[in-house]
Design an enzyme around this catalytic site. Structure first.
Site, PDB file in Angstrom:
ATOM      1  N   ASP A 222       0.812  -1.212   0.000  1.00  0.00           N
ATOM      2  CA  ASP A 222       0.000   0.000   0.000  1.00  0.00           C
ATOM      3  C   ASP A 222       0.852   1.273   0.000  1.00  0.00           C
ATOM      4  OD1 ASP A 222      -2.693   1.359   0.634  1.00  0.00           O
ATOM      5  OD2 ASP A 222      -1.451   2.019   2.316  1.00  0.00           O
ATOM      6  N   GLU A 298       1.021  -0.615  -5.005  1.00  0.00           N
ATOM      7  CA  GLU A 298       0.097   0.493  -5.240  1.00  0.00           C
ATOM      8  C   GLU A 298       0.881   1.798  -5.238  1.00  0.00           C
ATOM      9  OE1 GLU A 298      -3.816   2.509  -3.171  1.00  0.00           O
ATOM     10  OE2 GLU A 298      -1.918   2.348  -2.096  1.00  0.00           O
TER      11      GLU A 298
END
Length: 579
Positions: A222, A298
């Site tokens: 993330d 990401e």
């Protein structure tokens, strides 16, 4: 088999089109937002046992793997992206024993489990942060702390710089105990870890090793661009970031877009950290055996940076650096040429030996059917499943689920809550995070409770998985056929030849020499068009409709004359040459 010819088409080579033999080649990945997927214990919140219960459903569709949004212990300020303990399951989601059952069931049905790894920050309730606040010698520098600066006019202490949080307002928060500011690039209860401290780097590697040992097949990592900030050793103070000077696009000084994030994002050390994590998972596989472990990353960043996450030519990086270029730059007003441009750009920019990937939706964006139009639901899924490389689907997109209206009173998403009743909805991620629509029973079969943590969609009685499984034709039936089709040789290993015929129509072929010739036609526009497909491909006098959108005039299995193919409005179609 007729020879494959191309007339005035861009032919993209086989590089990166999925010719390997690993489990993830041409993979289909399904993102589960656990809080909203399936509630097994009747508290109105999804959980791990609910995921376990539905793994066979995912396998029946044909997914390769599923990645779970965070399941770790958290106060749920940012619904799991504020982690208090990276080694513990969040109690609302279950126990470690529940997780181990999930892994066992996934292995039984033949589906891989990928976890969401959130390395940039923790919760302020983390034991690490508590010890850092108390200046524990082992944790004192685990986070980014600073005394701030004195305002020469007022004499008062103020934040070290003008850095702005993703969730609005200053990215610096004063702590009364330590009497310093700490950095948080997201919610103020999500303090940023200090990756210039080797102890932090080592601890986060230990987190990865822990879950690999538990049997996960990889990680989706993330918010990577935020890992490093500019090195304070180069400055006496953290420097202010320059303003964007675009008051029309971003008039509010409290908004993240008000400054250019040259000191807080995309620092060169960030790529090195990703390469280190790739080395770690590769070494784990070499030491303990089994299938290779997968990294997804990401990064909402520049196109060039996204490509760099693959590796630097010497070191390998992410197997799947999420292709947000496509997600961020294509919308319901995009022309056919825009789609083709972004497809070609990604594939032609990849290094050798890697795979393309396509991400059209996730938990941070409005749903695909709402962004592109419900009428294009099947067309977009056809595009996703017939391009080369990896396909990533957010839970519910296979059903054509749409955004759910969430009132200001029901809103729980931090970036929305940091605004006001007039502007919250545009910033809110809640509309795409509502409970999965399983059936027409109470609260869509998501829970046995009398409430859900977010409201369910009003249309769930007519739009749900059970109804679509029973229907002879539905979004889900089309999706399942596409997933099966994707396993054919020409889709796994075939070249892509693509072009835009006009502003509305995209055509492309997928074929490996000696295998079937498939042709895909996508009409983004609102009017039908007749196309002579034989001008572009050697389809002969007959072609078979493999699958097509619900609103198509054709049906699966129909034999048609490709010289007078009718591309209906908003319809996608896959055809195959008839021998």
């Amino acid at each position: 088999m007729r020879p494959h010819t191309v007339v005035a088409l861009v032919v993209i080579s086989l590089i990166g089109l999925g010719q390997g033999s690993e489990w993830y080649d041409s993979g289909n990945y399904y993102q589960i937002y656990p809080r909203s997927f399936r509630d097994s214990d009747g508290d109105g919140i999804g959980d791990l046992n609910g995921v376990t219960e539905k793994l066979q459903y995912l396998k029946d569709i044909g997914f390769t793997a599923t990645w779970l949004s965070p399941i770790f212990k958290s106060p749920m300020v940012d619904f799991g992206y504020d982690i208090a303990d990276f080694y513990t399951i969040h109690p609302e989601y279950g126990t470690m024993e529940d997780f181990e059952r999930l892994i066992a069931k996934a292995k039984e049905v033949g589906i891989k489990i990928i976890l969401d790894f959130v390395p940039n920050h923790t919760s302020d309730q983390s034991e690490w942060f508590t010890k850092s606040v108390d200046s524990d010698p082992d944790y004192k520098d685990f986070y980014i702390w600073h005394d701030g600066k004195i305002n020469e006019e007022t004499g008062e202490r103020e934040p070290p710089s003008n850095w702005i949080s993703e969730f609005r307002y200053s990215a610096w928060q004063w702590n009364d105990v330590r009497e310093q500011y700490y950095l948080h690039q997201f919610e103020y209860r999500q303090p940023d870890l200090n990756y210039r401290n080797p102890a932090v780097v080592n601890e986060m590697k230990n987190v990865i090793r822990f879950w690999l040992a538990k049997g996960v097949s990889g990680f989706r990592i993330d918010a990577i661009p935020y890992l490093f900030e500019v090195d304070l050793d180069r400055y006496n103070q953290y420097p202010d970031e320059p303003l964007t000077n675009d008051t029309e696009a971003c008039p509010d000084p409290d908004d993240h877009c008000y400054t250019q994030h040259i000191y807080t994002q995309d620092q060169p050390e960030t790529l090195d950290m990703v390469y280190q994590w790739r080395t770690l998972v590769d070494e784990f596989q070499e030491e303990y055996g089994g299938d290779k472990r997968l990294l997804m990353t990401e990064a909402y960043t520049s196109f060039d940076n996204m490509i760099k996450y693959y590796g630097d030519g010497v070191r390998n990086g992410s197997h799947i650096p999420f292709n947000f270029d496509f997600l961020s730059n294509i919308n319901n007003a995009s022309k056919a040429g825009d789609y083709v441009e972004h497809i070609e750009k990604w594939i032609n920019s990849m290094p050798e030996g890697v795979y393309a990937n396509w991400v059209l939706g996730n938990h941070d964006n409005k749903r695909v059917a709402s962004r592109f139009g419900v009428q294009r639901t099947d067309l977009i899924n056809i595009l996703l499943q017939t391009l080369p490389g990896h396909a990533v689907t957010y839970n519910g997109e296979e059903l054509g689920m749409t955004d759910v209206w969430i009132s200001w009173e029901d809103t729980v998403d931090p970036p929305a809550c940091n605004t006001d009743p007039d502007s919250y909805y545009d910033r809110s991620r809640d509309p795409a995070r509502t409970p999965y629509q399983w059936d027409a029973s109470s609260l869509t079969g998501f829970t046995s409770a009398d409430h859900t943590w977010l409201p369910v969609a009003e249309d769930y009685k007519t739009n749900n998985a059970l109804q679509q499984l029973r229907a002879p034709r539905s979004h889900l039936q089309i999706f399942k056929k596409l997933v099966r089709l994707r396993k054919e040789t020409s889709f796994r290993q075939g070249a892509l030849s693509i072009q835009a015929l006009d502003d509305d129509v995209i055509i492309y072929s997928r074929q490996k020499e000696g295998s079937d010739l498939y042709v895909v036609v996508l009409n983004l526009g609102d009017s039908s068009k007749t196309i002579d497909l034989t001008k572009y491909y050697s389809l002969g006098s007959e072609a078979e409709i493999i699958t097509t959108s619900l609103n198509s005039q054709y049906i699966d299995g129909e034999i048609i004359n490709p010289s007078s193919f009718i591309a209906n409005a908003y319809v996608g179609t896959v055809l195959v040459a008839v021998n």
